[in-house]
Design a protein around this motif. Structure first.
Motif, short mmCIF file in Angstrom:
data_model
loop_
_atom_site.label_atom_id
_atom_site.label_comp_id
_atom_site.label_asym_id
_atom_site.label_seq_id
_atom_site.Cartn_x
_atom_site.Cartn_y
_atom_site.Cartn_z
N SER A 26 44.08 -100.40 43.10
CA SER A 26 43.43 -101.61 42.59
C SER A 26 42.67 -101.32 41.30
CB SER A 26 42.51 -102.22 43.64
OG SER A 26 41.42 -101.37 43.90
N ALA A 27 42.03 -100.15 41.21
CA ALA A 27 41.31 -99.80 39.98
C ALA A 27 42.28 -99.64 38.81
CB ALA A 27 40.52 -98.51 40.18
N VAL A 28 43.42 -99.02 39.07
CA VAL A 28 44.42 -98.83 38.01
C VAL A 28 44.97 -100.19 37.57
CG1 VAL A 28 46.72 -97.91 37.52
CG2 VAL A 28 45.03 -96.47 38.62
N GLN A 29 45.23 -101.09 38.54
CA GLN A 29 45.74 -102.42 38.19
C GLN A 29 44.74 -103.18 37.32
OE1 GLN A 29 46.53 -104.07 42.07
NE2 GLN A 29 48.73 -103.68 41.92
N GLU A 30 43.47 -103.15 37.71
CA GLU A 30 42.44 -103.84 36.92
C GLU A 30 42.35 -103.26 35.52
OE1 GLU A 30 38.81 -103.52 39.13
OE2 GLU A 30 39.61 -104.62 40.84
N ALA A 34 43.20 -105.06 31.91
CA ALA A 34 42.21 -105.12 30.84
C ALA A 34 42.75 -104.47 29.57
CB ALA A 34 40.92 -104.42 31.28
N GLU A 35 43.45 -103.35 29.72
CA GLU A 35 44.00 -102.65 28.55
C GLU A 35 45.13 -103.46 27.90
OE1 GLU A 35 42.86 -100.02 27.05
OE2 GLU A 35 41.39 -99.41 28.52
N ILE A 36 45.90 -104.18 28.71
CA ILE A 36 46.97 -105.02 28.15
C ILE A 36 46.34 -106.14 27.32
CG2 ILE A 36 48.73 -106.75 28.76
CD1 ILE A 36 49.59 -104.82 31.01
N ARG A 37 45.25 -106.72 27.84
CA ARG A 37 44.56 -107.76 27.07
C ARG A 37 44.03 -107.18 25.76
NH1 ARG A 37 42.97 -109.42 32.30
NH2 ARG A 37 41.07 -108.21 32.21
N SER A 38 43.45 -105.97 25.82
CA SER A 38 42.92 -105.37 24.59
C SER A 38 44.07 -104.99 23.65
CB SER A 38 42.04 -104.16 24.91
OG SER A 38 42.79 -103.07 25.37
N LYS A 58 42.11 -92.90 32.36
CA LYS A 58 41.58 -91.76 33.13
C LYS A 58 40.18 -92.05 33.64
CE LYS A 58 44.07 -87.86 31.13
NZ LYS A 58 43.95 -86.66 30.28
N MET A 59 39.34 -92.65 32.77
CA MET A 59 37.96 -92.93 33.16
C MET A 59 37.91 -93.95 34.30
SD MET A 59 35.97 -92.90 29.51
CE MET A 59 34.50 -93.61 30.20
N ALA A 60 38.81 -94.94 34.27
CA ALA A 60 38.85 -95.95 35.34
C ALA A 60 39.24 -95.31 36.67
CB ALA A 60 39.81 -97.06 34.97
N VAL A 61 40.23 -94.45 36.63
CA VAL A 61 40.68 -93.78 37.86
C VAL A 61 39.57 -92.87 38.39
CG1 VAL A 61 42.33 -92.12 38.80
CG2 VAL A 61 43.13 -93.94 37.31
N GLN A 62 38.92 -92.12 37.50
CA GLN A 62 37.82 -91.24 37.93
C GLN A 62 36.68 -92.04 38.54
OE1 GLN A 62 36.89 -89.10 34.34
NE2 GLN A 62 38.28 -87.41 34.83
N SER A 63 36.37 -93.18 37.95
CA SER A 63 35.31 -94.03 38.46
C SER A 63 35.65 -94.54 39.86
CB SER A 63 35.08 -95.20 37.51
OG SER A 63 34.20 -96.13 38.07
N ALA A 64 36.89 -94.96 40.06
CA ALA A 64 37.32 -95.47 41.36
C ALA A 64 37.28 -94.38 42.42
CB ALA A 64 38.72 -96.06 41.26
#
Length: 196
Positions: A26-30, A34-38, A58-64
């Motif tokens: 779910s974190a990777v999907q979110e 967000a990255e696709i929008r950016s 990487k930061m999103a996955v680490q945070s999750a």
């Protein structure tokens, strides 16, 4: 008996792995959304605010993953520290007071100091056990030996700062309204009439 215990352990580990996979997915999907929008903004005429980066992913996955890891920990404050202590025995005794018997690993965190008692970080097998311990921890104030011991969820530095502000706000409200009991639940200050 041994086979059923082993199958229960395997089933528990399987559920933990599923939980981590769901959280990461779910974190990777979110993050990807967000990255696709950016990325869409980057290729448009407007100057890019952020670009699609491997670092961001990487930061999103680490945070999750970090959040999932923290959900299986509690931190104990006020548990007396000695030079020759057997920490697991002290934690066992603490858990006996609140009538739980989980499998755990415990370690003191922070630098050793003569004038301070370091907190104890306790790693548990799952977040359900954490919830059970936290819900029963209020009974420690009734204990003779562990009156000053407090059990808290393992919070990130950002969560600690938010919680600290909530506690200060709650204390202010409690000072102004002595007829009500204030407490924090799910990041919200709640209150109820005091029972006389």
């Amino acid at each position: 008996a041994v086979v059923s215990t082993q199958s229960e352990l395997l089933e528990g580990k399987s559920k933990q792995l599923e939980s981590v996979q769901t959280t990461v997915k779910s974190a990777v999907q979110e993050t990807v959304q967000a990255e696709i929008r950016s990325y869409s903004k980057a290729v448009s005429k407007d100057p890019p605010e952020t670009a699609l980066t491997e670092q961001g992913l990487k930061m999103a996955v680490q945070s999750a993953v970090s959040k999932e890891d923290r959900s299986k920990n509690v931190v104990v404050f006020g548990l007396m520290e000695t030079d020759d202590e057997k920490l697991s025995d002290k934690v066992d005794e603490l858990f006996e007071q609140i009538e739980v018997k989980p499998h755990f690993e415990a370690v003191r965190i922070g630098r050793k100091s003569a004038d301070k008692t370091r907190p104890v970080k306790i790693l548990l097998s799952n977040s359900n056990t954490v919830h059970q311990i936290l819900s029963k921890s209020k009974n420690l104030k009734l204990s003779e030996h562990h009156k000053t011991v407090f059990i808290s969820p393992d919070r990130s530095p950002e969560e600690q700062a938010r919680h600290h502000l909530l506690v200060l706000e709650m204390k202010e409200k409690a000072k102004k309204d002595l007829k009500r009991r204030y407490y924090i639940r799910s990041g919200i200050i709640c209150c109820e009439d005091k029972i006389s």
